[in-house]
Design a protein around this motif. Structure first.
Motif, PDB file in Angstrom:
ATOM      1  N   MET A   1      12.167   1.252   9.506  1.00 43.69           N
ATOM      2  CA  MET A   1      11.483   1.325   8.221  1.00 43.69           C
ATOM      3  C   MET A   1       9.993   1.457   8.489  1.00 43.69           C
ATOM      4  SD  MET A   1      11.727  -1.460   5.229  1.00 43.69           S
ATOM      5  CE  MET A   1      10.824  -1.311   3.764  1.00 43.69           C
ATOM      6  N   SER A   2       9.360   2.378   7.839  1.00 40.99           N
ATOM      7  CA  SER A   2       7.930   2.568   8.044  1.00 40.99           C
ATOM      8  C   SER A   2       7.134   1.546   7.231  1.00 40.99           C
ATOM      9  CB  SER A   2       7.519   3.981   7.647  1.00 40.99           C
ATOM     10  OG  SER A   2       7.775   4.189   6.268  1.00 40.99           O
ATOM     11  N   ARG A   3       5.915   1.350   7.653  1.00 36.44           N
ATOM     12  CA  ARG A   3       5.028   0.380   7.018  1.00 36.44           C
ATOM     13  C   ARG A   3       4.570   0.908   5.665  1.00 36.44           C
ATOM     14  NH1 ARG A   3      -0.652  -0.441   6.893  1.00 36.44           N
ATOM     15  NH2 ARG A   3      -1.198  -2.630   6.898  1.00 36.44           N
ATOM     16  N   ILE A   4       4.579   0.052   4.677  1.00 34.22           N
ATOM     17  CA  ILE A   4       4.065   0.399   3.355  1.00 34.22           C
ATOM     18  C   ILE A   4       2.708  -0.265   3.207  1.00 34.22           C
ATOM     19  CG2 ILE A   4       4.428   0.215   0.878  1.00 34.22           C
ATOM     20  CD1 ILE A   4       7.436   0.009   1.462  1.00 34.22           C
ATOM     21  N   HIS A   5       1.675   0.529   3.016  1.00 35.33           N
ATOM     22  CA  HIS A   5       0.327  -0.015   2.903  1.00 35.33           C
ATOM     23  C   HIS A   5       0.008  -0.257   1.428  1.00 35.33           C
ATOM     24  CE1 HIS A   5      -3.773  -0.877   4.088  1.00 35.33           C
ATOM     25  NE2 HIS A   5      -4.158  -0.149   3.051  1.00 35.33           N
ATOM     26  N   LEU A   6      -0.049  -1.497   1.055  1.00 33.30           N
ATOM     27  CA  LEU A   6      -0.390  -1.886  -0.310  1.00 33.30           C
ATOM     28  C   LEU A   6      -1.735  -2.600  -0.309  1.00 33.30           C
ATOM     29  CD1 LEU A   6       3.093  -3.319  -1.373  1.00 33.30           C
ATOM     30  CD2 LEU A   6       2.186  -1.046  -1.846  1.00 33.30           C
ATOM     31  N   PHE A   7      -2.337  -2.728  -1.448  1.00 35.45           N
ATOM     32  CA  PHE A   7      -3.601  -3.452  -1.545  1.00 35.45           C
ATOM     33  C   PHE A   7      -3.567  -4.333  -2.789  1.00 35.45           C
ATOM     34  CE2 PHE A   7      -4.191   0.408  -3.973  1.00 35.45           C
ATOM     35  CZ  PHE A   7      -4.877  -0.001  -5.096  1.00 35.45           C
ATOM     36  N   GLU A   8      -4.461  -5.295  -2.809  1.00 38.81           N
ATOM     37  CA  GLU A   8      -4.574  -6.165  -3.972  1.00 38.81           C
ATOM     38  C   GLU A   8      -5.661  -5.605  -4.883  1.00 38.81           C
ATOM     39  OE1 GLU A   8      -4.651 -10.415  -3.313  1.00 38.81           O
ATOM     40  OE2 GLU A   8      -3.946 -10.096  -1.263  1.00 38.81           O
ATOM     41  N   PHE A   9      -5.302  -5.385  -6.130  1.00 38.64           N
ATOM     42  CA  PHE A   9      -6.268  -4.839  -7.079  1.00 38.64           C
ATOM     43  C   PHE A   9      -7.529  -5.685  -7.156  1.00 38.64           C
ATOM     44  CE2 PHE A   9      -2.446  -2.692  -8.576  1.00 38.64           C
ATOM     45  CZ  PHE A   9      -2.919  -1.403  -8.762  1.00 38.64           C
ATOM     46  N   GLU A  10      -7.361  -7.020  -7.138  1.00 33.19           N
ATOM     47  CA  GLU A  10      -8.537  -7.876  -7.302  1.00 33.19           C
ATOM     48  C   GLU A  10      -9.482  -7.849  -6.109  1.00 33.19           C
ATOM     49  OE1 GLU A  10      -5.254 -10.721  -5.958  1.00 33.19           O
ATOM     50  OE2 GLU A  10      -5.382  -9.068  -7.346  1.00 33.19           O
ATOM     51  N   ASP A  11      -9.078  -7.197  -5.021  1.00 28.94           N
ATOM     52  CA  ASP A  11      -9.970  -7.032  -3.869  1.00 28.94           C
ATOM     53  C   ASP A  11     -10.780  -5.744  -3.940  1.00 28.94           C
ATOM     54  OD1 ASP A  11      -9.123  -9.390  -2.782  1.00 28.94           O
ATOM     55  OD2 ASP A  11      -7.675  -8.468  -1.426  1.00 28.94           O
ATOM     56  N   GLN A  12     -10.585  -4.976  -5.000  1.00 29.22           N
ATOM     57  CA  GLN A  12     -11.282  -3.695  -5.125  1.00 29.22           C
ATOM     58  C   GLN A  12     -12.564  -3.872  -5.934  1.00 29.22           C
ATOM     59  OE1 GLN A  12      -9.930  -1.203  -3.276  1.00 29.22           O
ATOM     60  NE2 GLN A  12      -8.504  -2.841  -2.764  1.00 29.22           N
ATOM     61  N   GLN A  13     -13.644  -3.341  -5.413  1.00 28.27           N
ATOM     62  CA  GLN A  13     -14.951  -3.492  -6.051  1.00 28.27           C
ATOM     63  C   GLN A  13     -14.978  -2.866  -7.447  1.00 28.27           C
ATOM     64  OE1 GLN A  13     -18.153  -2.147  -3.593  1.00 28.27           O
ATOM     65  NE2 GLN A  13     -19.715  -2.976  -4.931  1.00 28.27           N
ATOM     66  N   TRP A  14     -14.223  -1.810  -7.670  1.00 32.32           N
ATOM     67  CA  TRP A  14     -14.227  -1.107  -8.950  1.00 32.32           C
ATOM     68  C   TRP A  14     -13.504  -1.856 -10.066  1.00 32.32           C
ATOM     69  CZ3 TRP A  14      -9.189  -0.498 -10.082  1.00 32.32           C
ATOM     70  CH2 TRP A  14      -8.276  -0.290  -9.029  1.00 32.32           C
ATOM     71  N   LEU A  15     -12.731  -2.874  -9.724  1.00 32.75           N
ATOM     72  CA  LEU A  15     -11.984  -3.608 -10.743  1.00 32.75           C
ATOM     73  C   LEU A  15     -12.943  -4.450 -11.586  1.00 32.75           C
ATOM     74  CD1 LEU A  15      -8.975  -4.165 -11.617  1.00 32.75           C
ATOM     75  CD2 LEU A  15      -9.228  -6.309 -10.373  1.00 32.75           C
TER      76      LEU A  15
END
Length: 108
Positions: free
Chosen positions: A1-15
């Motif tokens: 299974m390949s790696r799925i790269h997800l991010f946390e919205f609250e870590d984004q400066q634009w939020l």
């Protein structure tokens, strides 16, 4: 299974800050009203004992997460425990609420 790269919205400066604060407030509420971190308590206690410290530095704290509940649990066996909260985009009002409820938790 390949790696799925997800991010946390609250870590984004634009939020927008009000959305970030809502998200961290919800996470704090949920984690402090449930025992979702119960399984990690013995692991943290073992880490504190092996490192011979009574301080936890929480990196990327958001709004303090479950630290009100976790602090109460950990202080049963570590009465001198101190917790330091840090975050790149801190939810200051949540940090202050956490510190008000648990004065042994401090803010950087």
């Amino acid at each position: 299974m390949s790696r799925i790269h997800l991010f946390e919205f609250e870590d984004q400066q634009w939020l927008p800050e009000f959305i970030r604060n809502y998200m961290t407030d919800f996470l704090q509420f949920l984690s402090n009203k449930t025992a979702m971190y119960k399984g990690i308590v013995p692991i943290i206690e073992k880490g504190l004992k092996e490192s011979q410290t009574n301080q936890i530095i929480d990196l990327a704290s958001g709004g303090g997460g479950g630290l009100i509940w976790l602090n109460t649990e950990l202080r049963q066996n570590n009465p001198d425990l101190k917790i330091l909260l840090t975050d790149y985009f801190p939810n200051i009002s949540a940090f202050e609420h956490t510190q008000k409820n648990k004065p042994t938790i401090s803010i950087l």
